[in-house]
Write a protein that holds these residues in place. Sequence first.
Motif, PDB file in Angstrom:
ATOM      1  N   TYR A   1      40.146   6.307  -8.469  1.00 32.42           N
ATOM      2  CA  TYR A   1      40.540   5.918  -9.295  1.00 32.42           C
ATOM      3  C   TYR A   1      40.844   6.556 -10.390  1.00 32.42           C
ATOM      4  CZ  TYR A   1      42.214   2.201 -12.720  1.00 32.42           C
ATOM      5  OH  TYR A   1      42.393   1.482 -13.135  1.00 32.42           O
ATOM      6  N   ILE A   2      39.611   7.078 -11.117  1.00 28.56           N
ATOM      7  CA  ILE A   2      39.604   7.618 -12.229  1.00 28.56           C
ATOM      8  C   ILE A   2      40.180   9.077 -12.027  1.00 28.56           C
ATOM      9  CG2 ILE A   2      38.040   8.629 -13.769  1.00 28.56           C
ATOM     10  CD1 ILE A   2      35.958   6.542 -13.515  1.00 28.56           C
ATOM     11  N   ASP A   3      40.318   9.639 -11.466  1.00 30.42           N
ATOM     12  CA  ASP A   3      40.959  11.036 -10.846  1.00 30.42           C
ATOM     13  C   ASP A   3      41.959  10.977 -11.330  1.00 30.42           C
ATOM     14  OD1 ASP A   3      38.313  12.111 -10.175  1.00 30.42           O
ATOM     15  OD2 ASP A   3      39.424  12.618  -8.480  1.00 30.42           O
ATOM     16  N   ASN A   4      42.797   9.716 -10.798  1.00 36.85           N
ATOM     17  CA  ASN A   4      44.089   9.607 -10.692  1.00 36.85           C
ATOM     18  C   ASN A   4      44.877   9.565 -12.119  1.00 36.85           C
ATOM     19  OD1 ASN A   4      45.369  10.190  -8.943  1.00 36.85           O
ATOM     20  ND2 ASN A   4      44.514   8.214  -7.052  1.00 36.85           N
ATOM     21  N   LEU A   5      43.862   8.371 -12.744  1.00 35.22           N
ATOM     22  CA  LEU A   5      44.385   8.092 -15.028  1.00 35.22           C
ATOM     23  C   LEU A   5      43.820   9.466 -15.514  1.00 35.22           C
ATOM     24  CD1 LEU A   5      42.210   4.582 -15.062  1.00 35.22           C
ATOM     25  CD2 LEU A   5      44.561   4.643 -14.483  1.00 35.22           C
ATOM     26  N   ILE A   6      43.216  10.063 -14.757  1.00 31.09           N
ATOM     27  CA  ILE A   6      43.141  11.079 -16.044  1.00 31.09           C
ATOM     28  C   ILE A   6      44.220  11.937 -15.885  1.00 31.09           C
ATOM     29  CG2 ILE A   6      41.756  13.275 -16.565  1.00 31.09           C
ATOM     30  CD1 ILE A   6      39.429  11.662 -15.649  1.00 31.09           C
ATOM     31  N   LYS A   7      44.261  12.200 -14.615  1.00 30.10           N
ATOM     32  CA  LYS A   7      45.608  13.170 -14.240  1.00 30.10           C
ATOM     33  C   LYS A   7      47.139  12.960 -15.097  1.00 30.10           C
ATOM     34  CE  LYS A   7      45.816  14.831 -10.186  1.00 30.10           C
ATOM     35  NZ  LYS A   7      45.892  15.380  -8.914  1.00 30.10           N
TER      36      LYS A   7
ATOM     37  N   HIS B   1      33.368  14.346 -21.511  1.00 28.20           N
ATOM     38  CA  HIS B   1      33.296  13.026 -22.517  1.00 28.20           C
ATOM     39  C   HIS B   1      34.228  13.853 -23.950  1.00 28.20           C
ATOM     40  CE1 HIS B   1      29.752  12.155 -20.716  1.00 28.20           C
ATOM     41  NE2 HIS B   1      30.312  11.026 -19.800  1.00 28.20           N
ATOM     42  N   ASP B   2      33.636  14.952 -24.385  1.00 27.67           N
ATOM     43  CA  ASP B   2      34.119  14.884 -26.038  1.00 27.67           C
ATOM     44  C   ASP B   2      35.364  15.959 -25.122  1.00 27.67           C
ATOM     45  OD1 ASP B   2      32.130  14.148 -26.950  1.00 27.67           O
ATOM     46  OD2 ASP B   2      30.882  15.698 -26.597  1.00 27.67           O
ATOM     47  N   GLU B   3      35.626  16.858 -24.454  1.00 31.55           N
ATOM     48  CA  GLU B   3      36.431  17.686 -24.158  1.00 31.55           C
ATOM     49  C   GLU B   3      37.732  17.039 -23.307  1.00 31.55           C
ATOM     50  OE1 GLU B   3      37.763  20.691 -24.535  1.00 31.55           O
ATOM     51  OE2 GLU B   3      36.121  20.624 -25.925  1.00 31.55           O
ATOM     52  N   LEU B   4      37.037  15.831 -22.941  1.00 27.27           N
ATOM     53  CA  LEU B   4      38.613  14.711 -22.128  1.00 27.27           C
ATOM     54  C   LEU B   4      39.085  14.209 -22.925  1.00 27.27           C
ATOM     55  CD1 LEU B   4      39.055  14.665 -19.158  1.00 27.27           C
ATOM     56  CD2 LEU B   4      37.759  12.852 -18.788  1.00 27.27           C
ATOM     57  N   ASP B   5      38.302  13.794 -23.860  1.00 21.05           N
ATOM     58  CA  ASP B   5      38.293  12.434 -25.125  1.00 21.05           C
ATOM     59  C   ASP B   5      39.713  13.307 -25.649  1.00 21.05           C
ATOM     60  OD1 ASP B   5      38.599   9.881 -26.295  1.00 21.05           O
ATOM     61  OD2 ASP B   5      38.131  11.302 -27.718  1.00 21.05           O
ATOM     62  N   ARG B   6      40.083  13.753 -25.901  1.00 19.64           N
ATOM     63  CA  ARG B   6      41.332  14.639 -26.455  1.00 19.64           C
ATOM     64  C   ARG B   6      42.414  14.291 -26.155  1.00 19.64           C
ATOM     65  NH1 ARG B   6      39.694  21.036 -27.600  1.00 19.64           N
ATOM     66  NH2 ARG B   6      37.075  20.462 -28.691  1.00 19.64           N
ATOM     67  N   TYR B   7      42.310  14.037 -24.626  1.00 17.75           N
ATOM     68  CA  TYR B   7      44.160  13.931 -24.253  1.00 17.75           C
ATOM     69  C   TYR B   7      44.290  12.710 -23.714  1.00 17.75           C
ATOM     70  CZ  TYR B   7      43.027  18.681 -24.055  1.00 17.75           C
ATOM     71  OH  TYR B   7      42.720  19.653 -25.001  1.00 17.75           O
ATOM     72  N   LEU B   8      42.803  11.839 -23.503  1.00 16.41           N
ATOM     73  CA  LEU B   8      43.104  10.794 -22.526  1.00 16.41           C
ATOM     74  C   LEU B   8      43.797   9.492 -24.201  1.00 16.41           C
ATOM     75  CD1 LEU B   8      40.109  10.072 -20.621  1.00 16.41           C
ATOM     76  CD2 LEU B   8      42.487  11.132 -20.604  1.00 16.41           C
ATOM     77  N   ASP B   9      44.648   8.773 -23.176  1.00 21.99           N
ATOM     78  CA  ASP B   9      45.700   7.750 -24.497  1.00 21.99           C
ATOM     79  C   ASP B   9      44.504   6.397 -24.244  1.00 21.99           C
ATOM     80  OD1 ASP B   9      47.686   8.264 -24.782  1.00 21.99           O
ATOM     81  OD2 ASP B   9      48.520   7.749 -22.663  1.00 21.99           O
ATOM     82  N   ASN B  10      44.545   6.078 -25.348  1.00 23.64           N
ATOM     83  CA  ASN B  10      43.205   4.268 -25.572  1.00 23.64           C
ATOM     84  C   ASN B  10      43.339   3.966 -24.975  1.00 23.64           C
ATOM     85  OD1 ASN B  10      42.919   5.278 -28.691  1.00 23.64           O
ATOM     86  ND2 ASN B  10      44.549   4.237 -29.497  1.00 23.64           N
ATOM     87  N   LYS B  11      44.453   3.097 -23.677  1.00 26.79           N
ATOM     88  CA  LYS B  11      45.164   2.085 -22.717  1.00 26.79           C
ATOM     89  C   LYS B  11      44.202   2.776 -21.378  1.00 26.79           C
ATOM     90  CE  LYS B  11      48.008  -0.237 -19.822  1.00 26.79           C
ATOM     91  NZ  LYS B  11      47.513   0.235 -18.983  1.00 26.79           N
ATOM     92  N   THR B  12      44.120   4.387 -21.393  1.00 27.15           N
ATOM     93  CA  THR B  12      43.691   4.798 -20.355  1.00 27.15           C
ATOM     94  C   THR B  12      42.053   4.748 -20.286  1.00 27.15           C
ATOM     95  OG1 THR B  12      45.768   6.276 -19.796  1.00 27.15           O
ATOM     96  CG2 THR B  12      43.255   6.907 -18.667  1.00 27.15           C
ATOM     97  N   GLU B  13      41.371   4.762 -21.792  1.00 26.22           N
ATOM     98  CA  GLU B  13      40.105   5.288 -21.804  1.00 26.22           C
ATOM     99  C   GLU B  13      39.335   3.955 -21.336  1.00 26.22           C
ATOM    100  OE1 GLU B  13      38.890   6.237 -25.685  1.00 26.22           O
ATOM    101  OE2 GLU B  13      37.820   8.022 -25.389  1.00 26.22           O
ATOM    102  N   ASP B  14      40.304   2.797 -21.855  1.00 31.50           N
ATOM    103  CA  ASP B  14      40.394   1.467 -21.544  1.00 31.50           C
ATOM    104  C   ASP B  14      39.790   1.161 -20.377  1.00 31.50           C
ATOM    105  OD1 ASP B  14      39.141   1.174 -24.333  1.00 31.50           O
ATOM    106  OD2 ASP B  14      41.012  -0.176 -24.438  1.00 31.50           O
ATOM    107  N   GLU B  15      40.241   1.396 -19.685  1.00 30.09           N
ATOM    108  CA  GLU B  15      40.771   1.261 -18.536  1.00 30.09           C
ATOM    109  C   GLU B  15      39.614   1.736 -17.339  1.00 30.09           C
ATOM    110  OE1 GLU B  15      44.181   1.873 -15.791  1.00 30.09           O
ATOM    111  OE2 GLU B  15      45.204   1.269 -17.678  1.00 30.09           O
ATOM    112  N   ILE B  16      39.848   3.244 -18.026  1.00 36.53           N
ATOM    113  CA  ILE B  16      38.416   3.711 -17.097  1.00 36.53           C
ATOM    114  C   ILE B  16      36.897   3.290 -17.181  1.00 36.53           C
ATOM    115  CG2 ILE B  16      36.938   6.516 -17.569  1.00 36.53           C
ATOM    116  CD1 ILE B  16      38.869   8.089 -18.124  1.00 36.53           C
ATOM    117  N   PHE B  17      36.493   3.260 -18.887  1.00 38.48           N
ATOM    118  CA  PHE B  17      35.479   1.726 -18.861  1.00 38.48           C
ATOM    119  C   PHE B  17      35.454   1.226 -17.880  1.00 38.48           C
ATOM    120  CE2 PHE B  17      34.636   4.837 -22.776  1.00 38.48           C
ATOM    121  CZ  PHE B  17      33.873   5.017 -22.808  1.00 38.48           C
ATOM    122  N   ASP B  18      36.192   0.092 -18.074  1.00 35.07           N
ATOM    123  CA  ASP B  18      36.065  -1.107 -17.472  1.00 35.07           C
ATOM    124  C   ASP B  18      36.057  -0.213 -15.601  1.00 35.07           C
ATOM    125  OD1 ASP B  18      36.597  -2.623 -19.522  1.00 35.07           O
ATOM    126  OD2 ASP B  18      38.981  -2.464 -19.049  1.00 35.07           O
TER     127      ASP B  18
END
Length: 245
Positions: free
Chosen positions: A131-137, A96-113
């Motif tokens: 679905y999450i893989d594609n968002l992160i990619k 979670h800590d590493e990944l968070d560096r590269y995620l937009d706020n919108k993407t992060e919200d979509e992942i949690f939803d």
Amino acid sequence: MNRIKDLRIEKHKTQKDIANFLNITEQALSYYERGLREPKLKTWQALAKYFNVPVSYLQGLGVSKYEMCDYLLDEFYSEEKIKNPIDPEDTEKIFHDELDRYLDNKTEDEIFDYIEKNDGYYPSEIGQYPYIDNLIKKDFLKNIALLNNYEYLSTIDKSDFYDDVFRLKILNKIENDRYKSQKDSKPKILFGIDMGKLIHTLFSKVFELEFKEYSKQELIKKIDDIIELLNKVKEKVNQYQDNEK
């Protein structure tokens, strides 16, 4: 195989567009893309300039941005703790800590939803939630500068992916190129502590407790991890205050 077709599709261009640019037939371009005919040097150079990549990358040397993206996704997509060569005072990071560096706020919200509507906890491996893989990619491709450094990508051999030294080198490189999202542009620092990062880390750890079943020993271990984290934060705050006196 060369990357003419991949780059053409990436730029949303048709064979006709590229053929007209080169002043050749669409059939000739099709032969180039399929490796049935070798372009002349001046054609390689014209295409490289058109796509804004080095000739070596266009010709298929090294790894593609998508192969490197999959590699990075595989590296970070884990609940296991990984070494962080960048910050010696914080040598272990979780997914979670590493990944968070590269995620937009919108993407992060979509992942949690998405997580809340499904199993309720973060995936532990690629493919668990495509679905999450594609968002992160998508965010990786957009926000990690390394993935658009075609000159560097063309020098990498796929066998390097299995080398620990290479792995640490890549972590260092993307750290230096770290994307600064709006949420990280002005972090709230209190007594030397990045409060946004602390809250996110705590939330991730507590979030797991709510949606996952644990044995008594596992639960105690999770709680101890949270306590250990807070004790480390407390120690850093005390050290900061001591230095200020």
